[in-house]
Design an enzyme around this catalytic site. Structure first.
Site, mmCIF file in Angstrom:
data_model
loop_
_atom_site.group_PDB
_atom_site.id
_atom_site.type_symbol
_atom_site.label_atom_id
_atom_site.label_comp_id
_atom_site.label_asym_id
_atom_site.label_seq_id
_atom_site.Cartn_x
_atom_site.Cartn_y
_atom_site.Cartn_z
ATOM 1 N N GLU A 249 -5.412 -8.586 0.811
ATOM 2 C CA GLU A 249 -6.053 -8.160 2.062
ATOM 3 C C GLU A 249 -7.500 -7.834 1.781
ATOM 4 O O GLU A 249 -7.797 -7.137 0.807
ATOM 5 C CB GLU A 249 -5.449 -6.871 2.646
ATOM 6 C CG GLU A 249 -4.142 -7.003 3.333
ATOM 7 C CD GLU A 249 -3.670 -5.675 3.936
ATOM 8 O OE1 GLU A 249 -4.508 -4.815 4.285
ATOM 9 O OE2 GLU A 249 -2.452 -5.510 4.022
ATOM 10 N N GLU B 224 0.810 -1.222 0.000
ATOM 11 C CA GLU B 224 0.000 0.000 0.000
ATOM 12 C C GLU B 224 0.844 1.272 0.000
ATOM 13 O O GLU B 224 0.827 2.049 0.974
ATOM 14 C CB GLU B 224 -0.971 0.001 1.189
ATOM 15 C CG GLU B 224 -1.954 -1.142 1.135
ATOM 16 C CD GLU B 224 -2.907 -1.187 2.325
ATOM 17 O OE1 GLU B 224 -2.842 -0.294 3.173
ATOM 18 O OE2 GLU B 224 -3.710 -2.125 2.385
HETATM 19 O O1 IFM Z 1 -4.271 -2.924 9.133
HETATM 20 C C1 IFM Z 1 -4.188 -2.442 7.837
HETATM 21 C C2 IFM Z 1 -3.034 -3.085 7.090
HETATM 22 O O2 IFM Z 1 -1.830 -2.940 7.753
HETATM 23 C C3 IFM Z 1 -2.892 -2.449 5.738
HETATM 24 N N1 IFM Z 1 -4.135 -2.488 5.022
HETATM 25 C C4 IFM Z 1 -5.322 -2.033 5.702
HETATM 26 C C5 IFM Z 1 -5.442 -2.706 7.052
HETATM 27 C C6 IFM Z 1 -6.709 -2.205 7.774
HETATM 28 O O3 IFM Z 1 -6.631 -0.822 7.941
#
Ligand code: IFM
Length: 472
Positions: A364, A176
């Site tokens: 994710e 990210e």
């Molecule tokens: O916890 C975070 C993760 O580290 C990165 N992506 C989003 C998740 C939720 O905010």
């Protein structure tokens, strides 16, 4: 509990290919703790979380889930759920405390044990090299706005894959980059907490360069055959109305959040809308000859991190993007994010139609709630089951539409340190009692285990039956 889970909606697992990987994800600073152990140096998140007012309740990752000491228990939970793949990150501040030079042998030893533990349990690792814990010393030297940091990262990436690449075949360079650059250097809500849009734009470009340089340096290393991707947070951005100014505002948000990080690696350029936004903050002058070729060095897969849909309106009072947004209805998580499964289908279809034919993994996706134990000590997180049922269903719709989705990593295996929000929001399949470090599998973990077993009946990677691991 059993009745509740069997009454919950079940996935049509026949919609997923046989080889589909059912996984879960975590990140080092969010779970490891042990920040002063094993030769680890402070990272930008140690510094930031210890700054007054930076995180909710002043929470830090000092202890987190104490995973550094309890990793065997946590891998047993992963095994018990039936995970076929586990996405973890290695800590740059642990592996290379000085931000340059040789790796720290204690850290290599720790991660070799961890990856060996996954192999014993027949769980396929996907390892992220940068999930936000840059050594503080590199921030002092300029951080991501300094181009040199991208070069440091490429060295660290190669050394790390050289040291661990025999134990992990799937690597993610950067997690990210939008969060690291714009939250970290513009909004100031993430480490290092700076508020300078020009610095954020430079950080964004250098994170893109860091990804490309890392791909190249890994390919020149000891394990050139490993599979490599980058994990981007891809938000489903929709205009609040069909008015021209709302549509334009949505395009600017999309450019900032999505296109700035999706177009360079797969299309080899920054789109005009990105240049329109950021050349006045120095983007064009940062791009050196060959940068876009470097950033678009071929990779093997794409990581899609997805959570919610943003509904965008024009807002002339916003000096940055001239836009404001709300989270789409109808349902929302404890963080106020929409629960709108079609948004996952939308982004998966979009990535495969507009950017690349590479295989996709949902690296994710998950939902936060204020989970609590009931009087029997169970955590009945029905809303999370609903979320997962909807979002896995949306992934299946993308697959049915022809998108090559190879797996899905639920965020997260464990409740953990949710960055600026500290421990106040829980994303885990596993509840953590932070006072006692007790782990409790939530109803969602049990539901997930049933779905995995219904799909496969047996693990896809390694031979669990011969692993010698007999979890409780
Ligand atoms: O916890 C975070 C993760 O580290 C990165 N992506 C989003 C998740 C939720 O905010």
């Amino acid at each position: 509990m059993t009745d509740i889970i069997s009454a919950a909606p079940q996935l049509d697992t026949a919609l997923f290919p046989d080889s589909f990987l059912w996984g879960a994800a975590t990140a080092a600073y969010q779970i490891e703790g042990a920040v002063d152990e094993g030769g680890r140096a402070p990272s930008i998140w140690d510094t930031f979380s210890h700054s007054p007012g930076a995180t909710r309740n002043g929470d830090t990752g000092d202890v987190a889930c104490d995973h550094y000491h309890r990793w065997k228990t946590d891998l047993d939970i992963a095994y018990d759920i039936g995970l076929q793949a586990y996405r973890l990150s290695v800590s740059w501040a642990r592996l290379q405390p000085d931000g340059e030079g040789p790796l720290n042998p204690e850290a290599i030893d720790f991660y070799r044990q961890l990856l060996g533990g996954l192999a014993e349990r027949g769980i396929r690792p996907f390892v992220t090299l940068y999930h936000w814990d840059m050594p503080q010393v590199l921030e002092v030297a300029g951080g991501w706005p300094a181009r040199r940091t991208a070069e440091r990262f490429a060295d660290y990436a190669r050394l790390t894959v050289d040291a661990l690449g025999d134990l992990a075949e799937d690597w993610i360079t950067v997690n990210e980059p939008w969060c690291s650059s714009f939250n970290g250097y513009h909004a100031g809500t993430h480490a290092p907490g700076r508020r300078d849009l020009g610095a954020a734009v430079a950080a964004a470009h250098h994170l893109n360069v860091a990804h490309g340089l890392a791909v190249r340096s890994i390919r020149e290393g000891a394990h050139p055959q490993v599979r490599i991707g980058v994990a981007n947070l891809i938000t489903d951005v929709v205009a609040a109305s069909d008015r021209h100014d709302d549509i334009e505002a949505a395009a600017r948000i999309d450019a900032n959040n999505n296109l700035m990080f999706l177009a360079p690696p797969y299309l080899g350029h920054y789109p005009a809308v990105v240049h329109d936004l950021y050349d006045r903050y120095g983007l064009e002058s940062l791009i050196q000859p060959g940068d876009l070729k470097t950033i678009s060095t071929p990779t093997d897969f794409v990581g899609v991190n997805h959570y919610h849909q943003m509904v965008v309106s024009s807002d002339p009072s916003d000096p940055h993007l001239g836009a404001s947004f709300t989270h789409a209805e109808p349902a929302s998580t404890s963080l106020g994010w929409s629960i709108k499964p079609e948004s996952l289908r939308n982004v998966l279809c979009r990535v495969s139609q507009e950017f690349t034919e590479l295989p996709l993994y949902v690296t994710e996706s998950g939902a936060s709630f204020h989970d609590e134990t009931d009087h029997e000590g169970n955590v009945i997180d029905i809303e999370r089951i609903g979320y997962l049922h909807g979002y896995f269903g949306a992934a299946a719709e993308a697959i049915a539409a022809g998108v090559d989705v190879r797996g899905y990593f639920v965020w997260s295996l464990l409740d953990n340190f949710e960055w600026g929000e500290g421990y106040s929001h829980r994303f885990g399949l596993t509840y953590i009692d932070y006072e006692t470090q007790t782990r409790i599998q939530k109803a969602s973990a049990k539901w997930y285990r049933i779905q995995i077993a219904r799909h496969s009946g047996q693990p896809k990677y390694g031979d669990r039956a011969n692993s010698g691991i007999v979890p409780q």
